[in-house]
Design an enzyme around this catalytic site. Structure first.
Site, short mmCIF file in Angstrom:
data_model
loop_
_atom_site.label_atom_id
_atom_site.label_comp_id
_atom_site.label_asym_id
_atom_site.label_seq_id
_atom_site.Cartn_x
_atom_site.Cartn_y
_atom_site.Cartn_z
N ALA A 15 -48.97 5.40 21.27
CA ALA A 15 -48.78 6.82 21.64
C ALA A 15 -48.38 7.73 20.41
O ALA A 15 -48.97 8.84 20.37
CB ALA A 15 -47.85 6.77 22.79
N ASN A 42 -45.64 -2.67 20.50
CA ASN A 42 -46.38 -3.30 21.32
C ASN A 42 -47.79 -3.15 21.45
O ASN A 42 -48.84 -4.08 21.64
CB ASN A 42 -45.77 -3.24 22.75
CG ASN A 42 -44.48 -4.15 22.80
OD1 ASN A 42 -44.51 -5.17 22.45
ND2 ASN A 42 -43.57 -3.65 23.25
N GLY A 47 -53.80 -6.64 23.73
CA GLY A 47 -55.22 -6.96 23.44
C GLY A 47 -55.91 -5.67 23.16
O GLY A 47 -57.26 -5.88 22.61
N ALA A 157 -34.36 6.87 15.38
CA ALA A 157 -33.75 8.05 15.95
C ALA A 157 -32.65 7.50 16.84
O ALA A 157 -32.72 6.50 17.66
CB ALA A 157 -35.04 8.46 17.01
N ASP A 225 -34.99 3.10 23.72
CA ASP A 225 -33.98 3.92 23.08
C ASP A 225 -34.42 5.44 23.64
O ASP A 225 -33.66 6.18 23.79
CB ASP A 225 -34.29 4.03 21.52
CG ASP A 225 -33.84 2.72 20.86
OD1 ASP A 225 -33.33 1.81 21.52
OD2 ASP A 225 -34.03 2.67 19.76
N ARG A 284 -48.78 -12.83 39.26
CA ARG A 284 -47.84 -13.04 38.06
C ARG A 284 -46.42 -12.98 38.51
O ARG A 284 -45.97 -14.11 37.91
CB ARG A 284 -48.20 -11.67 37.23
CG ARG A 284 -49.74 -11.56 36.40
CD ARG A 284 -49.70 -10.52 35.73
NE ARG A 284 -51.02 -10.52 35.01
CZ ARG A 284 -51.10 -9.51 33.96
NH1 ARG A 284 -50.24 -8.56 33.89
NH2 ARG A 284 -52.52 -9.55 33.48
N HIS A 393 -44.10 -5.56 30.54
CA HIS A 393 -44.51 -4.32 30.49
C HIS A 393 -43.51 -3.70 31.18
O HIS A 393 -43.34 -4.25 32.52
CB HIS A 393 -45.74 -4.11 30.98
CG HIS A 393 -46.26 -2.66 31.03
ND1 HIS A 393 -46.83 -2.01 29.91
CD2 HIS A 393 -46.11 -1.65 31.80
CE1 HIS A 393 -46.89 -0.61 29.93
NE2 HIS A 393 -46.49 -0.53 31.10
N GLU A 422 -45.49 3.92 26.78
CA GLU A 422 -44.92 3.14 27.80
C GLU A 422 -43.52 3.80 28.14
O GLU A 422 -42.72 3.37 29.02
CB GLU A 422 -44.73 1.67 27.10
CG GLU A 422 -44.56 0.73 27.91
CD GLU A 422 -44.04 -0.64 27.56
OE1 GLU A 422 -44.82 -0.90 26.61
OE2 GLU A 422 -43.70 -1.61 28.36
N ALA A 437 -52.51 0.22 30.01
CA ALA A 437 -51.46 0.88 29.21
C ALA A 437 -52.02 1.50 27.83
O ALA A 437 -51.78 2.85 27.52
CB ALA A 437 -50.54 -0.38 28.50
P1 ADP Z 1 -46.74 2.75 23.34
O1 ADP Z 1 -47.76 1.75 23.41
O2 ADP Z 1 -46.10 3.68 24.30
O3 ADP Z 1 -47.14 3.56 21.97
P2 ADP Z 1 -45.41 0.96 21.37
O4 ADP Z 1 -44.35 -0.08 21.86
O5 ADP Z 1 -46.74 0.70 20.96
O6 ADP Z 1 -45.57 2.08 22.76
O7 ADP Z 1 -44.83 1.93 19.98
C1 ADP Z 1 -43.33 2.35 20.23
C2 ADP Z 1 -42.64 2.43 19.00
O8 ADP Z 1 -41.57 3.08 18.98
C3 ADP Z 1 -42.49 1.02 18.23
O9 ADP Z 1 -42.86 0.98 16.91
C4 ADP Z 1 -41.02 1.04 18.15
O10 ADP Z 1 -40.41 0.27 16.96
C5 ADP Z 1 -40.70 2.54 18.11
N1 ADP Z 1 -39.36 2.99 18.38
C6 ADP Z 1 -38.41 2.73 19.40
N2 ADP Z 1 -37.21 3.11 19.43
C7 ADP Z 1 -37.20 3.95 18.69
C8 ADP Z 1 -36.22 4.92 17.69
N3 ADP Z 1 -35.04 4.77 18.34
N4 ADP Z 1 -36.52 5.28 16.57
C9 ADP Z 1 -37.57 5.43 16.13
N5 ADP Z 1 -38.75 4.44 16.45
C10 ADP Z 1 -38.32 3.78 17.71
#
Ligand code: ADP
Length: 454
Positions: A15, A42, A47, A157, A225, A284, A393, A422, A437
């Site tokens: 995202a 994630n 997949g 962040a 977070d 599941r 998830h 997500e 997702a």
């Molecule tokens: P999505 O599928 O919604 O893109 P992902 O799990 O693929 O979600 O990606 C979320 C990303 O955000 C991960 O790489 C995670 O490490 C990062 N992330 C989570 N919390 C923080 C934060 N506080 N500051 C910076 N990056 C973060």
């Protein structure tokens, strides 16, 4: 120290990368903050498949589908608890989103194959080459780099900053040395931090059944977070209690096991006492709970040569080899030998399989009424794999509208704040369909980036 951009994106998963690329393409000066030392989240370990109606692949395969059908499948799968407007936005925009990934980002897909996940009326999940999120993340990462979008790794962040009028104006972060860095956002902040499946404090808070007995998801970054930071400045949350578990994962890592898909080809699930305890084709969540109630909260999947030969197991040789090293799978000439390896009650296991084979002959599983084709376990080598449920998830999260704007507790958009992926709630209701997702993050990642750049 301080830095200033038009748009600050938090999270470099699917995202976040997509939102940043679109914001940049629409004229904004963008930065991405990623707390891990690598990109992908994630999305990387998923997949990578995504659902879309009326795609070029469906056309090639002669599959009839419609926006309406995809909309209805998604809404229904979530027990009608999803947000209808968001789901409509998803269904109406994902096909163009897929074409954009293919044409602008150069993501390569298998052109003559679609996955058909449960709950979808027709096969509609487009499959990236390699069958994982690696292809998506590599191409998105390369594209971001080509467009000179800085990605600050190991930059966590901590806080979303607002001005006196409650408008979002930036992000406070800490770098790897613990130093505070302030990122000013002249136009917007986009939260794309993923789910909260690795944060047991949060999962327990919203759903008391989801605790440490479940292995965490593989990415440690999945701590919610973004949800906590948004909540702190008044964002509304929705559907937080809806947490999806997957029953047959690696008990050490929480990785979803593809080898364990032998379950769909006939493998039988037993406990340490050598007894069956659930129908292997159950939902599941039902199987997950069933496993947790057994000794050590562990189950064992048992199959033989015939089932192995009917399965796709050979495609996942790397996973098999890894599990062998971790003592999580055994291949043995006899059932006794395999059972002894895991200290499973041998006598009872032989008895259970004998009874089961009898049911196969009669054509009916008298204990659990197993659906689908019943296959007898008669021929060595036998395989036994140790499995446990893991959090897969989190369906709930930050409430957004169809412009990906974050909504506050009074129902109004928070100025300058967007969210996608997500971290948001609303699309999947009580239950996310396989492949949805990635569809979600493509559509709302793009919308967030485009709108934030305005
Ligand atoms: P999505 O599928 O919604 O893109 P992902 O799990 O693929 O979600 O990606 C979320 C990303 O955000 C991960 O790489 C995670 O490490 C990062 N992330 C989570 N919390 C923080 C934060 N506080 N500051 C910076 N990056 C973060």
């Amino acid at each position: 120290s301080e830095e200033t951009y038009d748009v600050v994106v938090i999270g470099a998963g699917g995202a976040g990368l997509i939102a940043a690329i679109e914001a940049k393409a629409h004229g904004a000066n963008v930065v991405i903050l990623e707390k891990m030392p690598f990109v992908g989240g994630n999305t990387l370990v998923s997949g990578g498949e995504f659902n879309a109606p009326n795609t070029w692949v469906q056309e090639k395969l002669g599959i009839e589908d419609s926006v309406e059908q995809y909309y209805t499948d998604t809404l229904k799968a979530g027990d009608f608890e999803g947000d209808e407007e968001l789901i409509r936005t998803l269904a109406e925009n994902i096909t163009e989103g897929g074409e954009w990934l293919r044409d602008s980002v150069n993501v390569e897909f298998i052109e003559d194959y679609l996955m058909h996940f449960g709950g979808h009326s027709v096969p509609r999940a487009i499959y990236p080459i390699g069958g994982s999120g690696v292809e998506l993340i590599q191409k998105l990462g390369a594209h971001a780099e080509a467009k000179d979008i800085p990605i600050k790794l190991s930059m966590k962040a901590e806080k979303i900053l607002t001005d006196d009028n409650d408008r979002v104006v930036g992000v406070e972060a800490t770098d790897v040395t613990g130093r505070t860095v302030t990122f000013h956002a002249e136009k917007a902040v986009i939260i794309a931090t993923g789910g909260f499946g690795a944060n047991y404090e949060l999962t327990k808070k919203y759903n008391s059944e989801i605790d440490e007995r479940y292995k965490g998801t593989i990415q440690k970054g999945t701590m919610g977070d973004g949800i906590l930071m948004a909540e702190e400045i008044g964002a509304d949350l929705m559907g937080m209690e809806h947490i999806q578990t997957y029953p047959t994962c690696n008990p050490l890592t929480g990785n979803l096991s593809y080898v364990a898909d032998t379950r769909f080809d006939g493998a039988v699930l037993v406990n340490k006492e050598g007894q069956r305890f659930v129908e292997e084709m159950e939902r599941r969540d039902v199987i997950s709970k069933g496993i947790l109630a057994q000794t050590d909260s562990i189950a064992y999947l048992v199959w033989d040569k015939t089932i192995k030969e009917n399965s796709h197991m050979d495609k996942y040789q790397v996973e098999f080899d890894n599990m062998e090293k971790q003592n999580l799978i055994i291949k043995a000439d006899t059932l006794e030998e395999a059972a002894a390896f895991f200290d499973i009650d041998e006598k009872q296991l032989l008895e259970t399989i004998k009874t089961y084979n009898g049911y196969v002959q009669e054509g009916q599983d008298k204990d659990f009424n197993r659906r689908g084709k019943l296959v007898a376990l008669t021929e060595g080598p036998y395989y036994i794999q140790k499995v446990a449920p893991a959090i897969h998830h989190t369906m709930g999260g930050i409430k957004i509208n169809s412009e990906a704007r974050v909504i506050d507790k009074d129902g109004n958009p928070i100025e300058g704040l967007f969210a996608a992926g997500e971290v948001t709630g609303g699309i999947h209701g009580t239950n996310r369909l396989g492949g949805n997702a990635i569809s979600d993050l493509i559509v709302f990642g793009r919308i967030a980036g485009q709108t934030a750049a305005k």
